[in-house]
Design a protein around this motif. Structure first.
Motif, mmCIF file in Angstrom:
data_model
loop_
_atom_site.group_PDB
_atom_site.id
_atom_site.type_symbol
_atom_site.label_atom_id
_atom_site.label_comp_id
_atom_site.label_asym_id
_atom_site.label_seq_id
_atom_site.Cartn_x
_atom_site.Cartn_y
_atom_site.Cartn_z
ATOM 1 N N VAL A 20 0.848 -1.190 0.000
ATOM 2 C CA VAL A 20 0.000 0.000 0.000
ATOM 3 C C VAL A 20 0.886 1.244 0.000
ATOM 4 C CG1 VAL A 20 -1.782 1.249 1.271
ATOM 5 C CG2 VAL A 20 -1.807 -1.237 1.207
ATOM 6 N N SER A 21 0.520 2.213 -0.840
ATOM 7 C CA SER A 21 1.323 3.437 -0.919
ATOM 8 C C SER A 21 1.147 4.279 0.342
ATOM 9 C CB SER A 21 0.909 4.250 -2.145
ATOM 10 O OG SER A 21 -0.455 4.635 -2.033
ATOM 11 N N GLY A 22 2.215 4.977 0.708
ATOM 12 C CA GLY A 22 2.180 5.833 1.899
ATOM 13 C C GLY A 22 2.549 5.068 3.149
ATOM 14 N N GLY A 23 2.420 5.782 4.273
ATOM 15 C CA GLY A 23 2.682 5.145 5.562
ATOM 16 C C GLY A 23 4.142 5.036 5.917
ATOM 17 N N GLY A 24 5.006 5.774 5.238
ATOM 18 C CA GLY A 24 6.427 5.662 5.547
ATOM 19 C C GLY A 24 6.834 6.431 6.801
ATOM 20 N N ARG A 25 6.059 7.440 7.190
ATOM 21 C CA ARG A 25 6.410 8.250 8.353
ATOM 22 C C ARG A 25 5.631 7.780 9.575
ATOM 23 N NH1 ARG A 25 4.270 12.828 10.747
ATOM 24 N NH2 ARG A 25 2.604 12.850 9.180
ATOM 25 N N LYS A 26 6.300 7.826 10.724
ATOM 26 C CA LYS A 26 5.636 7.462 11.975
ATOM 27 C C LYS A 26 4.579 8.515 12.278
ATOM 28 C CE LYS A 26 6.812 6.081 16.702
ATOM 29 N NZ LYS A 26 6.347 4.688 16.571
ATOM 30 N N PRO A 27 3.340 8.136 12.521
ATOM 31 C CA PRO A 27 2.267 9.136 12.634
ATOM 32 C C PRO A 27 2.420 10.072 13.837
ATOM 33 C CG PRO A 27 1.457 6.939 13.170
ATOM 34 C CD PRO A 27 2.832 6.762 12.621
ATOM 35 N N THR A 40 2.036 10.462 24.472
ATOM 36 C CA THR A 40 0.783 10.852 23.811
ATOM 37 C C THR A 40 -0.422 10.178 24.460
ATOM 38 O OG1 THR A 40 0.982 9.078 22.183
ATOM 39 C CG2 THR A 40 1.965 11.204 21.625
ATOM 40 N N GLY A 41 -0.179 9.115 25.219
ATOM 41 C CA GLY A 41 -1.283 8.378 25.823
ATOM 42 C C GLY A 41 -2.002 7.449 24.862
ATOM 43 N N ARG A 42 -1.554 7.389 23.655
ATOM 44 C CA ARG A 42 -2.197 6.543 22.658
ATOM 45 C C ARG A 42 -1.350 5.297 22.417
ATOM 46 N NH1 ARG A 42 -3.693 10.084 17.516
ATOM 47 N NH2 ARG A 42 -4.874 8.159 17.102
ATOM 48 N N ALA A 43 -1.959 4.336 21.761
ATOM 49 C CA ALA A 43 -1.216 3.114 21.420
ATOM 50 C C ALA A 43 -0.151 3.442 20.385
ATOM 51 C CB ALA A 43 -2.163 2.047 20.894
ATOM 52 N N ARG A 44 0.991 2.795 20.520
ATOM 53 C CA ARG A 44 2.104 3.075 19.623
ATOM 54 C C ARG A 44 1.775 2.610 18.203
ATOM 55 N NH1 ARG A 44 6.035 -1.132 22.864
ATOM 56 N NH2 ARG A 44 4.703 -2.976 22.609
ATOM 57 N N GLN A 45 2.139 3.454 17.267
ATOM 58 C CA GLN A 45 1.910 3.166 15.855
ATOM 59 C C GLN A 45 3.164 3.515 15.081
ATOM 60 O OE1 GLN A 45 -0.772 1.858 14.364
ATOM 61 N NE2 GLN A 45 -2.062 1.715 16.199
ATOM 62 N N GLY A 46 3.539 2.617 14.153
ATOM 63 C CA GLY A 46 4.709 2.872 13.328
ATOM 64 C C GLY A 46 4.365 3.285 11.913
ATOM 65 N N SER A 47 3.094 3.090 11.491
ATOM 66 C CA SER A 47 2.697 3.425 10.129
ATOM 67 C C SER A 47 1.183 3.594 10.077
ATOM 68 C CB SER A 47 3.139 2.333 9.153
ATOM 69 O OG SER A 47 2.629 2.575 7.855
ATOM 70 N N THR A 48 0.748 4.452 9.171
ATOM 71 C CA THR A 48 -0.698 4.630 8.976
ATOM 72 C C THR A 48 -1.293 3.562 8.060
ATOM 73 O OG1 THR A 48 -0.245 6.125 7.122
ATOM 74 C CG2 THR A 48 -0.552 7.134 9.307
ATOM 75 N N ARG A 49 -0.456 2.681 7.550
ATOM 76 C CA ARG A 49 -0.931 1.626 6.659
ATOM 77 C C ARG A 49 -1.009 0.280 7.374
ATOM 78 N NH1 ARG A 49 -2.279 5.578 4.870
ATOM 79 N NH2 ARG A 49 -1.887 6.453 2.796
ATOM 80 N N THR A 50 -1.071 0.295 8.675
ATOM 81 C CA THR A 50 -1.242 -0.939 9.427
ATOM 82 C C THR A 50 -2.605 -1.557 9.137
ATOM 83 O OG1 THR A 50 -1.441 -1.834 11.673
ATOM 84 C CG2 THR A 50 -2.050 0.452 11.357
ATOM 85 N N PRO A 51 -2.722 -2.861 9.158
ATOM 86 C CA PRO A 51 -4.024 -3.481 8.907
ATOM 87 C C PRO A 51 -5.101 -3.091 9.912
ATOM 88 C CG PRO A 51 -2.266 -5.094 8.697
ATOM 89 C CD PRO A 51 -1.643 -3.859 9.259
ATOM 90 N N LEU A 52 -4.727 -2.477 11.022
ATOM 91 C CA LEU A 52 -5.711 -2.076 12.023
ATOM 92 C C LEU A 52 -6.407 -0.777 11.670
ATOM 93 C CD1 LEU A 52 -3.631 -2.894 15.239
ATOM 94 C CD2 LEU A 52 -5.216 -4.362 14.002
ATOM 95 N N ARG A 53 -5.917 -0.081 10.664
ATOM 96 C CA ARG A 53 -6.488 1.218 10.285
ATOM 97 C C ARG A 53 -7.166 1.142 8.930
ATOM 98 N NH1 ARG A 53 -3.105 6.583 11.754
ATOM 99 N NH2 ARG A 53 -2.983 6.328 14.015
ATOM 100 N N PRO A 54 -8.179 1.995 8.718
ATOM 101 C CA PRO A 54 -8.787 2.073 7.375
ATOM 102 C C PRO A 54 -7.769 2.556 6.355
ATOM 103 C CG PRO A 54 -10.225 3.081 9.016
ATOM 104 C CD PRO A 54 -8.919 2.816 9.696
ATOM 105 N N GLY A 55 -7.756 1.923 5.198
ATOM 106 C CA GLY A 55 -6.787 2.268 4.171
ATOM 107 C C GLY A 55 -5.477 1.532 4.296
ATOM 108 N N GLY A 56 -5.376 0.680 5.307
ATOM 109 C CA GLY A 56 -4.147 -0.066 5.482
ATOM 110 C C GLY A 56 -4.131 -1.346 4.662
ATOM 111 N N GLY A 57 -3.078 -2.140 4.860
ATOM 112 C CA GLY A 57 -2.950 -3.385 4.126
ATOM 113 C C GLY A 57 -3.912 -4.451 4.620
ATOM 114 N N VAL A 58 -3.987 -5.545 3.869
ATOM 115 C CA VAL A 58 -4.870 -6.669 4.187
ATOM 116 C C VAL A 58 -4.013 -7.832 4.657
ATOM 117 C CG1 VAL A 58 -6.604 -8.264 3.302
ATOM 118 C CG2 VAL A 58 -6.548 -5.905 2.497
ATOM 119 N N VAL A 59 -4.420 -8.428 5.772
ATOM 120 C CA VAL A 59 -3.685 -9.561 6.316
ATOM 121 C C VAL A 59 -4.187 -10.852 5.673
ATOM 122 C CG1 VAL A 59 -3.046 -10.789 8.409
ATOM 123 C CG2 VAL A 59 -3.409 -8.316 8.478
#
Length: 294
Positions: free
Chosen positions: A104-111, A117-136
């Motif tokens: 999936v295009s994009g997601g190269g920068r850590k969000p 931040t108090g939020r769950a750690r994320q390394g990419s916006t293209r994780t399968p847990l997010r809309p628009g991310g890859g498919v497992v």
């Protein structure tokens, strides 16, 4: 043939080939005692069925015979099942495709930062847990085709046709009758079906040598009807039909192609062998001429 009423729906599981009745003696009991020693090597049997022949007006004008090879009751289910699965699976195109998180295009920068931040750690916006991310474990293009032996497929078709003999009638060639019409009419074809004792609401499969233009146009609006020729003959339409309608020419073709006397070679195969042989002879002659020149 059995005199009991035909079942409401066509299924090769309802045929006497698969469910032997008490009124019919098995083939092994009719053979002499000395033939019982080789019964284990027999894998096919012959089923002779008598079919009524109807005219275009619906009157019975004679009878014909359908003598086809059929698998033994112990193996018939497996042979037909394997052939139908092969046909259906080979129709799959296998073009379904999805993108993984690496594709999936994009997601190269850590969000956002890792901490504070108090939020769950994320390394990419293209994780399968997010809309628009890859498919497992999504589908990828693949080849679904599987192989079946030519004799096994032929035996499955002949077994299916033989099991449908109770729901099969033979009708004289009706192409000329529809060619006389000024224009194709579906009502005329439905009227002919009713004269032959067919219900337009039931699934009906016609086996003809060639589909005339007016016949094709007159029957194409009937959603429960299938027109098959020797080239388009397939196992699924035979098993899916409630009634089978054949012409005398098709009966002769089935007896010659799927009958007991079939020797396993067709004209097309013989032509291919002759062409291959001709190429080899030409090549040999060319080699001899080149050797002579040297």
């Amino acid at each position: 043939m059995a005199t009991s009423a035909a079942p409401s729906s066509l299924s090769f599981f309802n045929s006497s080939i698969f469910l032997p009745s008490s009124s019919q003696k098995p083939l092994s009991s009719l053979a002499p005692n000395n033939s019982l020693k080789i019964s284990k090597r027999l894998s096919v049997s012959a089923e002779l069925a008598t079919l009524p022949v109807l005219s275009f007006t619906g009157d019975k004008v004679g009878e014909t015979f359908l003598d086809l090879k059929s698998a033994l009751p112990d193996t018939a289910r497996a042979v037909v099942h394997r052939a139908i699965i092969t046909d259906l699976q080979n129709k799959r195109r296998g073009t379904a495709s999805t993108l993984t998180r690496a594709e999936v295009s994009g997601g190269g920068r850590k969000p956002y930062p890792q901490k504070k931040t108090g939020r769950a750690r994320q390394g990419s916006t293209r994780t399968p847990l997010r809309p628009g991310g890859g498919v497992v474990f999504g589908p990828k293009p693949r080849d679904w085709s599987i192989k079946i032996n030519r004799k096994e497929k032929r035996l499955a078709i002949s077994t299916a046709v033989a099991s449908a003999a109770e729901n099969t009638i033979v009708v004289e060639d009706f192409s000329d009758e529809f060619e006389k019409l000024e224009k194709p009419k579906t009502t005329e074809f439905i009227a002919a079906m009713k004269r032959w004792g067919l219900d337009p609401k039931e699934k009906t499969t016609f086996l003809v040598t060639e589909v005339a233009n007016n016949v094709r146009l007159s029957s194409r609006n009937i959603g429960t009807l299938k027109m098959l020729t020797p080239r388009t003959l397939n196992l699924f339409d035979i098993l899916n039909a409630d009634k089978l309608i054949m012409t005398p020419e098709i009966v002769d073709y089935l007896n010659a192609r799927y009958g007991v006397d079939y020797d396993g070679e067709t004209e097309d195969e013989e032509e291919e062998e002759e062409e291959e042989g001709g190429v080899e002879v030409e090549g040999t002659a060319a080699d001899e001429s080149s050797d002579a020149a040297e």
